[in-house]
Design a protein around this motif. Structure first.
Motif, PDB file in Angstrom:
ATOM      1  N   PHE A 111      12.747  -1.321   7.249  1.00  0.00           N
ATOM      2  CA  PHE A 111      13.757  -2.367   7.412  1.00  0.00           C
ATOM      3  C   PHE A 111      13.541  -3.106   8.730  1.00  0.00           C
ATOM      4  O   PHE A 111      13.448  -2.480   9.788  1.00  0.00           O
ATOM      5  CB  PHE A 111      15.172  -1.777   7.434  1.00  0.00           C
ATOM      6  N   PHE A 114      20.333  -6.807   8.849  1.00  0.00           N
ATOM      7  CA  PHE A 114      19.164  -6.128   8.288  1.00  0.00           C
ATOM      8  C   PHE A 114      18.485  -6.973   7.225  1.00  0.00           C
ATOM      9  O   PHE A 114      19.149  -7.728   6.494  1.00  0.00           O
ATOM     10  CB  PHE A 114      19.583  -4.804   7.635  1.00  0.00           C
ATOM     11  N   THR A 123      16.189  -6.746   3.614  1.00  0.00           N
ATOM     12  CA  THR A 123      16.456  -6.003   2.388  1.00  0.00           C
ATOM     13  C   THR A 123      15.597  -4.753   2.238  1.00  0.00           C
ATOM     14  O   THR A 123      15.821  -3.961   1.335  1.00  0.00           O
ATOM     15  CB  THR A 123      16.229  -6.881   1.153  1.00  0.00           C
ATOM     16  N   GLN A 148      17.789  -0.651  -3.186  1.00  0.00           N
ATOM     17  CA  GLN A 148      18.454  -1.791  -2.584  1.00  0.00           C
ATOM     18  C   GLN A 148      18.549  -1.639  -1.066  1.00  0.00           C
ATOM     19  O   GLN A 148      18.274  -0.589  -0.505  1.00  0.00           O
ATOM     20  CB  GLN A 148      19.872  -1.927  -3.159  1.00  0.00           C
ATOM     21  N   GLY A 149      18.979  -2.724  -0.431  1.00  0.00           N
ATOM     22  CA  GLY A 149      19.181  -2.701   1.014  1.00  0.00           C
ATOM     23  C   GLY A 149      20.530  -2.118   1.378  1.00  0.00           C
ATOM     24  O   GLY A 149      21.183  -1.446   0.572  1.00  0.00           O
ATOM     25  N   LEU A 150      20.971  -2.383   2.596  1.00  0.00           N
ATOM     26  CA  LEU A 150      22.224  -1.854   3.119  1.00  0.00           C
ATOM     27  C   LEU A 150      23.328  -2.888   2.974  1.00  0.00           C
ATOM     28  O   LEU A 150      23.127  -4.057   3.285  1.00  0.00           O
ATOM     29  CB  LEU A 150      22.055  -1.510   4.601  1.00  0.00           C
ATOM     30  N   TYR A 153      13.177  -0.339  11.470  1.00  0.00           N
ATOM     31  CA  TYR A 153      13.667   0.995  11.132  1.00  0.00           C
ATOM     32  C   TYR A 153      12.860   1.520   9.950  1.00  0.00           C
ATOM     33  O   TYR A 153      12.398   0.752   9.102  1.00  0.00           O
ATOM     34  CB  TYR A 153      15.143   0.955  10.730  1.00  0.00           C
ATOM     35  N   ARG A 177       9.591  -1.198   0.409  1.00  0.00           N
ATOM     36  CA  ARG A 177       9.136   0.154   0.055  1.00  0.00           C
ATOM     37  C   ARG A 177       7.621   0.212   0.125  1.00  0.00           C
ATOM     38  O   ARG A 177       6.924  -0.596  -0.488  1.00  0.00           O
ATOM     39  CB  ARG A 177       9.611   0.532  -1.342  1.00  0.00           C
TER      40      ARG A 177
END
Lengths: 115, 113
Positions: free
Chosen positions: B89, B103, B105, A41-43, B36, B108
């Protein structure tokens, strides 16, 4: 070298316990932040502080508490009220000024597991 | 409000392939834009940034150009390596007030030898 240090790297918590995650920076940054990251997941922002002795709730503050008594330190307490605390926790800092284009500096994270 | 939309992952490429990870944003005015990178088990590291329209950020072979007309900041690399496997990110920061970073999501990326 300046940077941001999180400790411990791994933390195990029993059901019903409070635990505190440490975050220390020597970058002379005014602003500090706590994020939660779940697998894949994201932040998600938990709390942030733009100045000493002041902090605001982020998007998922329930079950967490913070303090900002010193500029260098922004500890996060995961309380027993947090029902699903197993996650990777990231601390970050920034100068907090409007014209700062340097973004955030992140720590290396703490992985919290409930056992 | 501000928002960042990233290409959904996961993305899997062979070594030496060309990489593009799309990022578009919504914001008032002229935000600063960032990419990032997060390697497994670590925090986020700043990869590159751009602070005004048409700026190109670059680092470690990665590039991204701030396109105001398309509100985009796509990340590219001409020849990826296994060591580039990570989560990427995209983020924006408004250039006024004490606004926090917004940010995306995360995407990957896995590179196969």
């Amino acid at each position: 070298d300046g940077g941001i240090t999180q400790s411990p790297k791994y933390l195990f918590r029993k059901e019903g316990q409070n635990v505190t995650l440490s975050c220390e920076q020597n970058l002379n940054h005014d602003a500090m932040y706590w994020y939660r990251q779940d697998p894949g997941q994201g932040l998600r922002l938990i709390y942030y502080s733009q100045i000493v002795n002041d902090f605001q709730k982020g998007d998922i503050a329930e079950g967490y508490s913070v303090s900002r008594e010193k500029k260098e330190s922004f500890p996060l307490t995961v309380t027993s009220a947090q029902k699903n605390p197993t996650a990777f926790y990231l601390c970050a800092s920034s100068s907090g000024t409007a014209h700062d284009n340097y973004g955030y500096t992140f720590g290396s994270g703490t992985r919290l597991t409930v056992v | 409000g501000n928002s960042v939309t990233q290409m959904e992952g996961p993305v899997t490429l062979s070594e030496e392939a060309f990489l593009t990870i799309n990022c578009t944003y919504t914001a008032t005015g002229y935000p600063s834009l960032f990419w990032y990178v997060q390697y497994p088990g670590e925090g986020l590291q700043l990869l590159l940034k751009a602070t005004k329209a048409d700026d190109k950020g670059s680092n470690k072979g990665f590039e991204a150009t701030y396109r105001k007309e398309t509100t985009s900041f796509h990340l590219e690399k001409g020849s990826v390596q296994v060591s580039d496997s990570a989560v990427y990110f995209c983020a924006l920061k408004p250039n006024f007030g004490n606004e926090k970073l917004t940010f995306g999501t995360g995407t990957r990326l896995t590179i196969i030898p």
